[in-house]
Design a protein around this motif. Sequence first.
Motif, PDB file in Angstrom:
ATOM      1  N   THR A 215      -4.101 -22.110  19.351  1.00 55.56           N
ATOM      2  CA  THR A 215      -4.276 -23.468  19.851  1.00 55.56           C
ATOM      3  C   THR A 215      -5.498 -23.531  20.749  1.00 55.56           C
ATOM      4  O   THR A 215      -5.625 -22.744  21.691  1.00 55.56           O
ATOM      5  CB  THR A 215      -3.030 -23.921  20.625  1.00 55.56           C
ATOM      6  OG1 THR A 215      -1.895 -23.916  19.749  1.00 55.56           O
ATOM      7  CG2 THR A 215      -3.214 -25.322  21.159  1.00 55.56           C
TER       8      THR A 215
ATOM      9  N   ASP B 209      -5.481 -26.987  16.323  1.00 57.78           N
ATOM     10  CA  ASP B 209      -4.620 -25.888  15.897  1.00 57.78           C
ATOM     11  C   ASP B 209      -5.283 -25.155  14.739  1.00 57.78           C
ATOM     12  O   ASP B 209      -5.664 -25.769  13.736  1.00 57.78           O
ATOM     13  CB  ASP B 209      -3.249 -26.411  15.456  1.00 57.78           C
ATOM     14  CG  ASP B 209      -2.429 -26.906  16.633  1.00 57.78           C
ATOM     15  OD1 ASP B 209      -2.648 -26.403  17.756  1.00 57.78           O
ATOM     16  OD2 ASP B 209      -1.589 -27.796  16.443  1.00 57.78           O
TER      17      ASP B 209
ATOM     18  N   ASP C 199      -1.827 -34.857  21.503  1.00 64.39           N
ATOM     19  CA  ASP C 199      -1.207 -34.124  22.600  1.00 64.39           C
ATOM     20  C   ASP C 199       0.115 -34.800  22.966  1.00 64.39           C
ATOM     21  O   ASP C 199       0.265 -35.410  24.027  1.00 64.39           O
ATOM     22  CB  ASP C 199      -2.158 -34.083  23.803  1.00 64.39           C
ATOM     23  CG  ASP C 199      -1.644 -33.154  24.895  1.00 64.39           C
ATOM     24  OD1 ASP C 199      -0.729 -32.364  24.607  1.00 64.39           O
ATOM     25  OD2 ASP C 199      -2.164 -33.228  26.028  1.00 64.39           O
TER      26      ASP C 199
ATOM     27  N   ALA D 199      -5.415 -31.331  20.772  1.00 64.76           N
ATOM     28  CA  ALA D 199      -5.522 -29.886  20.579  1.00 64.76           C
ATOM     29  C   ALA D 199      -5.959 -29.607  19.149  1.00 64.76           C
ATOM     30  O   ALA D 199      -5.583 -30.329  18.222  1.00 64.76           O
ATOM     31  CB  ALA D 199      -4.191 -29.193  20.874  1.00 64.76           C
TER      32      ALA D 199
ATOM     33  N   LEU E 299       3.158 -30.672  16.765  1.00 62.95           N
ATOM     34  CA  LEU E 299       3.051 -29.399  16.051  1.00 62.95           C
ATOM     35  C   LEU E 299       4.280 -29.149  15.185  1.00 62.95           C
ATOM     36  O   LEU E 299       4.175 -28.640  14.067  1.00 62.95           O
ATOM     37  CB  LEU E 299       2.850 -28.261  17.048  1.00 62.95           C
ATOM     38  CG  LEU E 299       2.736 -26.860  16.451  1.00 62.95           C
ATOM     39  CD1 LEU E 299       1.577 -26.775  15.470  1.00 62.95           C
ATOM     40  CD2 LEU E 299       2.578 -25.813  17.561  1.00 62.95           C
TER      41      LEU E 299
END
Length: 464
Positions: A132, A141, A108, A139, A113
């Motif tokens: 997400t 994904d 995080d 997280a 990303l």
Amino acid sequence: MTEASSARSTRRHHWRRDIIELAALLGAVAVADVLAHTLTHAPSGPVLFCSAAVALLAAAGFHIWSRRHENAPPPTDTGATAASPSGRAPGAAGQETVLWRMRTTVRDQPGSLAALCTALAARRVDILSLQTHPLSDGAVDEFLLRAPEALTPEELTRTVAGAGGARSWLERADAHDLVDAPTRMLGLATRTALDSAELPLALRQLLGRCTIHSVPARSLHGQPLAEQVPTEGVLEEHLMKFRDPSGGSLTIERPQLPFTPTEFARVRALVDLDARLGQRVPPRRDVLTLPEGNEITVRRADTSDLAAAREMHDRCSSKTLGLRYHGPVGDADRYLGHLLSPRFGRTLAVETASGRLVALGHLLWDGDETEVALLVEDAWQQRGIGAELLRRLVTMAAETGCESVYAITQASNTGMVAAMRGLGLPLDYQIEEGTLVITTRPAGVPTRRETRESVRIQDGTGRR
């Protein structure tokens, strides 16, 4: 600026430019007059006039040539490669690709990303969709990827790990995964709202490969079975539990992939919708004509048919009930509440023209597998009713994506064996101590032609 003010500004600009050009012209005439007067009185005046004319002509020619080449197109051979009309990069034309579903956990942190997407782009992997799932410390994904076929799953996984992805999971996808998440959830909610039996199937489609167990509140002998599940449900790493509206419990397991809070919220929404709407089955009714000319009606059944099913049990012989329930038949009617519940599968009922129930066919969700079972009243056997019910049940299994269907019977039950063989599908046989298990894969089951004259389809109101 308005159009009127713009026009006024343009007129003022032209007026000033005209004054300047007029002043320059008058000045040029004065200078030319002085030069002409000077040159005419000089000894080499004609020679100077001719030289000035030649210089002016050369300057004008050079100006015209430069203006023409200023707007000329660039040379055709510049060394650059034109973009492909399809949007693919050079060398991608004709390249075979495959679809992948991938999940990975990222930190995080800003840029996590972006680093992952950059690494995938470097391997010519196209990200078609992204979801997400927030966690407390990061997280998850979920990607739908289109990757070159030459890129192996191991290489793709290493690429993701090198970009910071952890605990990655990868499996092949198909065209059905191209539907975005909101559209998929609306479709699953619609299926669940129309039919109580659709809830387990909708959950399996939402979560992928998982095992779903519906546990009734009490056993056939009245003993408590289901544990008390909190109203809000239970979420563990590989397990979810919910309270069933009938008083039992609904347990979902997925060992290969942990559940996320986002998935838990989606499942709870579908379970709550099912609980609010109560028991429901589609009202469709199919009217068939048997070879001897009698008409029967095939429809979905539920617990409202419990009394009629018990009466049919009383008319069946001990042999018929024994072939159906594989043991003592004294308490056979205890099974009916479970079998007729849409929570545990789908049931088809056959009625005569007078409304008497004469046959039942069950399609039961059994974890990852599906069981099919038939019961036809003695007086209505050997008329093709069992074969018709079996074909419809296996077709239902195929439509819901079930990979295999099995029937448990006795080796002496030639009627069930003949009905299974009549499907025209490959069959697997397993016999243990007189118990016969017949398994088939429903994909490709033949369907009856809709134009057949002996079949009339009616809706719930009886209109043709």
